[in-house]
Design a protein around this motif. Structure first.
Motif, PDB file in Angstrom:
ATOM      1  N   VAL A 192      33.661  29.435  -8.216  1.00  0.00           N
ATOM      2  CA  VAL A 192      34.572  28.634  -8.101  1.00  0.00           C
ATOM      3  C   VAL A 192      35.429  28.459  -9.133  1.00  0.00           C
ATOM      4  CG1 VAL A 192      34.165  26.558  -8.385  1.00  0.00           C
ATOM      5  CG2 VAL A 192      31.993  27.522  -7.203  1.00  0.00           C
ATOM      6  N   GLU A 193      36.612  28.137  -9.006  1.00  0.00           N
ATOM      7  CA  GLU A 193      37.789  28.029  -9.573  1.00  0.00           C
ATOM      8  C   GLU A 193      38.004  26.433 -10.378  1.00  0.00           C
ATOM      9  OE1 GLU A 193      38.630  30.546 -11.741  1.00  0.00           O
ATOM     10  OE2 GLU A 193      37.804  32.078 -10.509  1.00  0.00           O
ATOM     11  N   TYR A 194      38.105  25.395  -9.341  1.00  0.00           N
ATOM     12  CA  TYR A 194      37.997  24.258  -8.884  1.00  0.00           C
ATOM     13  C   TYR A 194      36.949  23.659  -8.502  1.00  0.00           C
ATOM     14  CZ  TYR A 194      42.619  25.903 -11.308  1.00  0.00           C
ATOM     15  OH  TYR A 194      43.344  26.843 -12.120  1.00  0.00           O
ATOM     16  N   GLU A 195      37.130  22.796  -8.695  1.00  0.00           N
ATOM     17  CA  GLU A 195      36.518  21.935  -7.671  1.00  0.00           C
ATOM     18  C   GLU A 195      36.439  19.919  -7.941  1.00  0.00           C
ATOM     19  OE1 GLU A 195      32.293  23.181  -8.794  1.00  0.00           O
ATOM     20  OE2 GLU A 195      32.362  21.537 -10.587  1.00  0.00           O
ATOM     21  N   TRP A 196      36.601  19.449  -6.981  1.00  0.00           N
ATOM     22  CA  TRP A 196      36.542  17.951  -7.548  1.00  0.00           C
ATOM     23  C   TRP A 196      35.545  17.091  -5.949  1.00  0.00           C
ATOM     24  CZ3 TRP A 196      40.340  21.103  -6.051  1.00  0.00           C
ATOM     25  CH2 TRP A 196      41.581  22.378  -7.066  1.00  0.00           C
ATOM     26  N   MET A 239      39.011  20.112 -13.191  1.00  0.00           N
ATOM     27  CA  MET A 239      38.653  19.158 -11.976  1.00  0.00           C
ATOM     28  C   MET A 239      40.210  18.972 -12.202  1.00  0.00           C
ATOM     29  SD  MET A 239      35.578  16.942 -11.870  1.00  0.00           S
ATOM     30  CE  MET A 239      33.871  17.317 -11.556  1.00  0.00           C
ATOM     31  N   PRO A 240      41.887  19.390 -12.132  1.00  0.00           N
ATOM     32  CA  PRO A 240      42.922  19.390 -12.520  1.00  0.00           C
ATOM     33  C   PRO A 240      43.542  18.406 -11.571  1.00  0.00           C
ATOM     34  CG  PRO A 240      43.005  21.309 -11.805  1.00  0.00           C
ATOM     35  CD  PRO A 240      41.593  21.401 -11.619  1.00  0.00           C
ATOM     36  N   ALA A 241      43.827  17.601 -11.956  1.00  0.00           N
ATOM     37  CA  ALA A 241      45.378  15.751 -11.367  1.00  0.00           C
ATOM     38  C   ALA A 241      45.806  17.262 -10.784  1.00  0.00           C
ATOM     39  CB  ALA A 241      45.550  14.651 -12.578  1.00  0.00           C
ATOM     40  N   LEU A 242      46.862  16.834  -9.661  1.00  0.00           N
ATOM     41  CA  LEU A 242      47.725  17.077  -9.284  1.00  0.00           C
ATOM     42  C   LEU A 242      49.310  17.498  -9.108  1.00  0.00           C
ATOM     43  CD1 LEU A 242      46.193  18.176  -5.790  1.00  0.00           C
ATOM     44  CD2 LEU A 242      45.978  19.296  -7.868  1.00  0.00           C
ATOM     45  N   MET A 243      50.062  17.617  -9.265  1.00  0.00           N
ATOM     46  CA  MET A 243      51.940  17.440  -9.606  1.00  0.00           C
ATOM     47  C   MET A 243      52.224  17.384  -8.619  1.00  0.00           C
ATOM     48  SD  MET A 243      52.625  16.409 -12.642  1.00  0.00           S
ATOM     49  CE  MET A 243      54.273  17.041 -13.010  1.00  0.00           C
ATOM     50  N   PRO A 244      52.680  16.574  -7.988  1.00  0.00           N
ATOM     51  CA  PRO A 244      53.639  16.961  -6.253  1.00  0.00           C
ATOM     52  C   PRO A 244      54.498  17.647  -6.591  1.00  0.00           C
ATOM     53  CG  PRO A 244      54.285  14.629  -7.556  1.00  0.00           C
ATOM     54  CD  PRO A 244      53.574  14.855  -8.222  1.00  0.00           C
ATOM     55  N   PHE A 245      55.341  18.018  -5.361  1.00  0.00           N
ATOM     56  CA  PHE A 245      55.880  19.045  -5.188  1.00  0.00           C
ATOM     57  C   PHE A 245      56.741  18.319  -3.959  1.00  0.00           C
ATOM     58  CE2 PHE A 245      57.794  22.786  -3.486  1.00  0.00           C
ATOM     59  CZ  PHE A 245      58.345  23.849  -4.263  1.00  0.00           C
ATOM     60  N   PRO A 246      58.063  18.936  -4.164  1.00  0.00           N
ATOM     61  CA  PRO A 246      59.024  19.582  -6.006  1.00  0.00           C
ATOM     62  C   PRO A 246      58.850  18.208  -6.111  1.00  0.00           C
ATOM     63  CG  PRO A 246      60.373  19.154  -3.196  1.00  0.00           C
ATOM     64  CD  PRO A 246      58.745  18.689  -2.507  1.00  0.00           C
ATOM     65  N   SER A 247      58.946  16.645  -5.636  1.00  0.00           N
ATOM     66  CA  SER A 247      58.491  15.358  -6.368  1.00  0.00           C
ATOM     67  C   SER A 247      58.200  14.340  -5.567  1.00  0.00           C
ATOM     68  CB  SER A 247      60.307  15.424  -7.012  1.00  0.00           C
ATOM     69  OG  SER A 247      61.041  15.043  -5.677  1.00  0.00           O
ATOM     70  N   ARG A 267      36.726  22.279  -2.972  1.00  0.00           N
ATOM     71  CA  ARG A 267      36.224  23.854  -4.087  1.00  0.00           C
ATOM     72  C   ARG A 267      37.728  24.455  -3.625  1.00  0.00           C
ATOM     73  NH1 ARG A 267      30.468  22.289  -3.153  1.00  0.00           N
ATOM     74  NH2 ARG A 267      29.315  21.615  -4.807  1.00  0.00           N
ATOM     75  N   ILE A 268      36.923  25.104  -4.637  1.00  0.00           N
ATOM     76  CA  ILE A 268      38.315  26.533  -4.627  1.00  0.00           C
ATOM     77  C   ILE A 268      37.949  27.730  -5.129  1.00  0.00           C
ATOM     78  CG2 ILE A 268      40.678  27.634  -5.095  1.00  0.00           C
ATOM     79  CD1 ILE A 268      41.848  24.693  -5.381  1.00  0.00           C
ATOM     80  N   LEU A 269      37.423  29.355  -4.182  1.00  0.00           N
ATOM     81  CA  LEU A 269      36.949  29.901  -4.828  1.00  0.00           C
ATOM     82  C   LEU A 269      38.052  30.675  -4.897  1.00  0.00           C
ATOM     83  CD1 LEU A 269      35.097  27.987  -2.821  1.00  0.00           C
ATOM     84  CD2 LEU A 269      33.167  29.711  -3.296  1.00  0.00           C
TER      85      LEU A 269
END
Length: 472
Positions: free
Chosen positions: A34-38, A104-112, A395-397
């Protein structure tokens, strides 16, 4: 004669055992981590007040946001967040792989943020399900342009393909599918990009709602729709049961994956309907020829590869070009499968399986560093039940391709020196284990333990000698 036959049988038995000890074909090692999980997805707003305002106004409802597709390009991991329900402020976002401060990082919208404004007359992004980064530094985004699928459905127009320059996030091209290529029940949810030539790239878009495949030419800036009965769902494969939730789906062509380019520049497109246990393929020279692809002469150009077996409906898939291994999600089994494309399709295996860590694998990708990424999102609960904010839902594994396929039938064949070395490790392990047992065993039983160790050594030597002679 009988003695010779018996010896040959014994030798082959020894070799079989030796090879099983070496490669561990029986099961994979479950090497994904597991690299990321929320519990719930979150976004990076300019300040806390802006975030709370969005929540108060209903623009951001954390319970409405679910990750669905992923892609990795250099230091960014992109995630699609389709607008199944209202309250999704951005339907495409990313996280920085270089930031290791949290799982558990918050995400940045793409492209804005602006690109996700649904109040615009023609919103740039509505509800994409899949994205694909090509070798030319472009991010291809397949946008269904349908919001509120689980609530009040709103159609913003026919599906569209957006292509961004990943280096500066500029929109390079926006292509809206012609009305005739999108049917009344169309739902475009998967994408494959053939990027062997940056100026002559082709995109393949899967329509699971009204089964068909739309091919887009970057050079000619036009598209055409391909029909084939292999794109349709299997009525006998519509039953799903995931962690106690049972439901029926009738989705058509869904999983797409492209092989490594061949000598003539073409590739093989592997595909399957979501509601099916079968896998199919077709050479892209057939699909890229508009005249041929839209005619009735392509029927025999499509190939049947075989079946994955009972309850083995597959979702998203991707192919590692270096090893030729096809990875595919198995939502009914909470598992990730693999198949070495140089082998018979019956020789499939499992890379990872878990009813806790991989509940509904939704997407799978291999990045430019040959790392395997898998996203699980509990989609069955999101649609038919509810997700609980107090537990991990998404989860992202990840793992290197090499580690992921180790001890599976998808692992490349080992060369003779590697086989001998590996068997040597097995012998040392076995003898070491017996020796440790001997040291802790009362003297009265030492004879039995020594005999067992000697037998183990004799068997190991026999296996090694037999393997060498048989392989040579």
């Amino acid at each position: 004669m009988l003695l010779t036959t018996s010896f040959n049988m014994m030798t082959r038995w020894a070799v079989t055992v030796a090879l099983l000890l070496i490669v561990g074909v029986a099961a994979g090692k479950d090497n994904l981590h597991v690299e990321y999980e929320w519990r719930e997805m979150d976004f990076k707003y300019d300040n806390p007040d802006q975030r709370w305002t969005a929540i108060e106004q209903g623009a951001f409802k954390p319970t409405s946001v679910i990750p669905f597709g992923l892609e990795v390009y250099r230091h960014r991991l992109f995630v699609t967040l389709p607008r199944w329900r209202s309250g999704v402020p951005a339907s495409l976002a990313y996280l920085d792989l270089n930031d290791n401060s949290t799982k558990m990082p918050a995400l940045m919208p793409f492209p804005s943020w602006v690109a996700h404004n649904l109040n615009d007359t023609e919103p740039e992004l509505v509800s994409p399900f899949r994205v694909k980064a090509d070798q030319c530094g472009r991010l291809w985004v397949l946008d269904s342009r349908i919001s509120g699928v689980l609530e009040q459905t709103k159609l913003y127009g026919t599906a569209q393909l957006l292509v961004y320059d990943i280096h500066n996030d500029d929109l390079l091209r926006r292509y809206i599918l012609p009305a005739g290529q999108s049917k009344q029940s169309s739902f475009f949810a998967n994408l494959a990009v053939e990027d062997g030539d940056c100026e002559n790239t082709y995109a393949y878009m899967a329509d699971l709602g009204s089964p068909g495949l739309v091919v887009y030419s970057w050079r000619d800036q036009e598209s055409w729709r391909v029909q084939h009965h292999f794109f349709h769902p299997d009525p006998l494969a519509g039953n799903f049961s995931i962690n106690g939730i049972e439901f029926q789906w009738d989705d058509g062509v869904y999983g797409l994956a492209l092989s490594k380019p061949q000598m003539d520049g073409s590739a093989t497109l592997y595909f399957h309907p979501l509601t099916s246990t079968m896998e199919f393929s077709v050479n892209t020279t057939v699909l890229r020829n508009k005249t041929l692809a839209t005619s009735g002469d392509i029927f025999r150009e499509f190939k049947i590869l075989g079946s994955r077996g009972t309850d083995a409906q597959a979702g998203a898939q991707c192919l590692d070009p270096e090893t030729g291994v096809l990875f595919y999600a198995l939502p009914n089994q909470n598992a990730l499968g693999c198949w070495q494309t140089t082998n018979n399709y019956k020789m499939q295996d499992r890379v990872y399986a878990s009813d806790n860590m991989l509940i509904f694998p939704s997407d799978v990708k291999v990045d430019h560093k040959r790392r395997l990424w898998v996203l699980s999102n509990q989609l069955q609960s999101f649609i038919y039940d509810e997700l609980y904010g107090g537990s991990i839902n998404f989860r992202i594994l990840s793992a290197s391709v090499k580690d992921a396929i180790e001890r599976t039938s998808c692992e490349p064949p080992k060369k003779l020196p590697e086989l001998i070395s590996k068997l040597g490790e097995v012998i040392k392990t076995n003898i070491g284990f017996k020796s440790s047992d001997s040291s802790s065993t009362p003297s009265s039983g030492s004879g039995s333990t020594s005999g067992s160790a000697a037998w183990s050594l004799s068997l190991s030597v026999l296996l090694l000698g037999s393997a060498i002679s048989w392989l040579l």
